[in-house]
Write an enzyme that holds these catalytic residues in place. Sequence first.
Site, PDB file in Angstrom:
ATOM      1  N   ASP A   1       0.813  -1.212   0.000  1.00 22.94           N
ATOM      2  CA  ASP A   1       0.000   0.000   0.000  1.00 22.94           C
ATOM      3  C   ASP A   1       0.847   1.261   0.000  1.00 22.94           C
ATOM      4  O   ASP A   1       0.302   2.371  -0.027  1.00 22.94           O
ATOM      5  CB  ASP A   1      -0.944   0.002   1.210  1.00 22.94           C
TER       6      ASP A   1
ATOM      7  N   ASP B   1     -11.514  -5.507  11.305  1.00 26.52           N
ATOM      8  CA  ASP B   1     -11.663  -6.940  11.531  1.00 26.52           C
ATOM      9  C   ASP B   1     -12.925  -7.261  12.334  1.00 26.52           C
ATOM     10  O   ASP B   1     -13.699  -8.150  11.965  1.00 26.52           O
ATOM     11  CB  ASP B   1     -10.415  -7.495  12.230  1.00 26.52           C
TER      12      ASP B   1
END
Length: 1019
Positions: A316, A720
């Site tokens: 990223d 998450d």
Amino acid sequence: MASGKICKVCGDEIGHKEDGELFVACHVCRFPVCRPCYEYERSDGTQSCPQCNTRYKRLKGSPRVAGDDEDSDHDDFDDEFHTNNPKDDSHHPQHVNENAEFNNNQQWHPNGQAFSVAGSTAGKDFEVDKETYGSAEWKERVEKWKVRQEKRGLVSNSNDDGGNDQAEEDDYLMAEARQPLWRKIPIPSSLISPYRIVIVLRFIILVFFLRFRILTPAYDAFPLWLISVICEVWFAFSWILDQFPKWFPIRRETYLDRLSLRFEREGEPNQLLPVDVFVSTVDPLKEPPIITANTVLSILSVDYPVEKVSCYVSDDGASMLLFDTLSETAEFARRWVPFCKKHNVEPRAPEFYFSEKIDYLKDKVHPSFVKERRAMKREYEEFKVRINALVAKAQKKPEEGWVMQDGTPWPGNNTRDHPGMIQVYLGSQGALDVDGKELPRLVYVSREKRPGYQHHKKAGAMNCLVRVSAVLTNAPFMLNLDCDHYINNSKAVREAMCFLMDPQFGKKLCYVQFPQRFDGIDRHDRYANRNVVFFDINMLGLDGIQGPVYVGTGCVFNRQALYGYDPPVSEKRPKMTCDCWPSWCCCCCGGSRKKSKKKGDKKKGLLGGLLYSKKKKMMGKNYVRKGSAPVFDLEEIEEGLEGYEELEKSSLMSQKNFEKRFGQSPVFIASTLMENGGLPEGTNTTSLIKEAIHVISIGYEEKTEWGKEIGWIYGSVTEDILTGFKMHCRGWKSVYCVPNRAAFKGSAPINLSDRLHQVLRWALGSVEIFLSRHCPLWYGYGGKLKWLERLAYTNTIVYPFTSIPLLAYCTIPAVCLLTGKFIIPTLSNLTSVWFLALFLSIIATGVLELRWSGVSIQDWWRNEQFWVIGGVSAHLFAVFQGLLKVLAGIDTNFTVTAKAAEDAEFGELYMFKWTTLLIPPTTLIILNMVGVVAGISDAINNGYGSWGPLFGKLFFAFWVIVHLYPFLKGLMGRQNRTPTIVVLWSILLASIFSLVWVRIDPFLPKQTGPVLKQCGVEC
């Protein structure tokens, strides 16, 4: 009806009896079961019908079993040992789970044979002990199995042992392969029952204690009393949220040998399903490339078929350093992977394998191992030198930007404005190891970034990996790892497959979560970095409800669950027939069942063998998901619409809506329609790469459901928790897998400031979820989330708010000592009993929890200490930071300033980094220490009568100091190796001794008469 001749357990034809009639095992519900499955269930199973649970009656020709009626008229001993047709050996009885789901279309084998992998048989756990057998034990076990088979008439009793030994062993292996791949291991009742009783008693005592506290206010310290009661009520609520989801803890055991017997048969194609592994990284200067390289090497050398493993690395930060690192890693993997598989070494991350302080010669019998290990270690050291040279080169970026080896500028020179990049290193033709064998695929991915667009951090990067992998490999399962979490157990993927490849239970699993284990933590685990209480107690409790929460790494996903689909709906068990009404009456159970079944068959027959459609609910709307039918182009579907009825036409046309949900990529949409994964035949690699670049473009997710209902969910830094919560709300289940050898290991911050900032980020994410529409307090009530699971998710987003009452409660002892007041009035005998009972129940709960979980008391105590440390620092800041971010749009960050560290083992542990998070706990320690000194001095001045009330105040003050003691050690550093406890007690004792010395005043002569001198200005 054709379907009535097929056994719903094994999928074979049922067959007929001697009189030509169809064989019927259960005369109550007439559930279709073949003769071998009937015999197997009677001899080795529950002896009951899988559908109605009615005990099977003995039929003619069947051997007797315990419990048969004595007056049975089928005493046909001539058929008792009758040898069946060899064709019967191909019948494989399949256990079914308690929801009685029998769907032959969900079998993994293309040949139509189904094998048992369910964890239970007709609602009861199938208990099988996993043992390791020697040659003599193996022969004895095979002989016992042969005797049982002969009694059931499934194996001929022949005296020709020479030619049948191998066949008998093969038959045994086949029978072993039909056994479950996993089983539940409930906690023994001798351990869990006292634990539950104490929880109930503690709840009752807590109610009476709070009643006493509310009805007996301390009027002389009313504000302190009111604050303390509010804090205690909140603590009670928080305890309920944390405690009751641990009511049904379970463990699970897997059988890897049976997985191999079933899906890796010699001479047949490997039937294990492919896995795509995702590794995410952002900044290679903060996340060392050598660590990422070790993670990738452990993935490439995993114990799994190489053609079924693909590793995708998300960069990223668009770093050329990571790009070059992966190129070097791919070259080193050509030698490292065959070395690992040849010698079966563990772990398969070279940095951690070579750093293990063990005798590597132990149990190694291969003569070339020592030589090859030394050579491999030398090559790894050279590999590290090359990686470190790349890191040193990357420290100073050229003014004109990075340039690739072919002379072209690096596309990612501007990390915030660059195109999407994909590079395939391994897995293509010619990328073989030094032994000439194929290697798993390794793919570098860097998504497109442009100014002015929201990129959603890690969640956005993971969704790009989902789409890229779907286009290039489309494995049905995905393993998610952080860049610093390497595979410590090479069989970890196989452990997960024992659950996910279960033809009954596996279809309802959204993911298999593994516990997080860590390297490089000090022996005492000062700041509870291992988080043992959460992973070894809380997660086991959740596994007994609907499954563990997703913790961000070490998780194997079902791709279909991430696509926002609902799990398969179990067929409702038909009601039992009865004789109370005529069969033609619509009120009768049998009549309605037959009618509905015929209606369903008619509907299914409309499509013939072309397509098998299953209606799915996703995001509140109906979708059609295909089974294994290879549907690849929406235009082709439209061309074949002629001749279908309106219902089927609208069903197929609704697939057009997929473009609005998944984006404008026909290749990706086609992949979502394939439940078992795989790519269309005749696909072009070049065109797939172009399509993969398209699905990671900056505008691909616009006006789609990505991040809202599909993939990793946006809206929180703890994506998450949010992602797992959405899947559980749809009715999916998850599994907690704890192998004997830790599946994955990672690194954790052992420094105090870094640890607090890690906890701050987690708590901030929980506050963001609490203030969003996905809050478990009000989201998903129309779904299938179980209540205890909802309590657990509520606890994960409410716990940061406990910091406010905790801070107030830790301040009260110091205020009481300084003012001389107390929050509790004079105790009566009955009140003392309630206090003592509450104190004992807290201790008993902790002891019994440690007893059934196996957690050490040191780990439990470190968790309690850091609960206070994190509560009065990181959690407190997270609450205010979250409120400012969500309500006012102000994003505040707390930076860390690093100081010099000592070059020694765990040197980072003693590194001091100033951060704003250190202010509240430091203030609390100083306040309570001053309060202790002031309280003791006041008692010395006021005489004997004031010592009694002082002990209660001192108890609470020391409770605070003891819990904050690890924080004090981190604050003081190494202190020239002087123990912190010595410094602490030295200050306290010196202060108290000084007060006593002043009080005694031994150097002044004592006067017997009255003091005549003036004692003050206003005397």
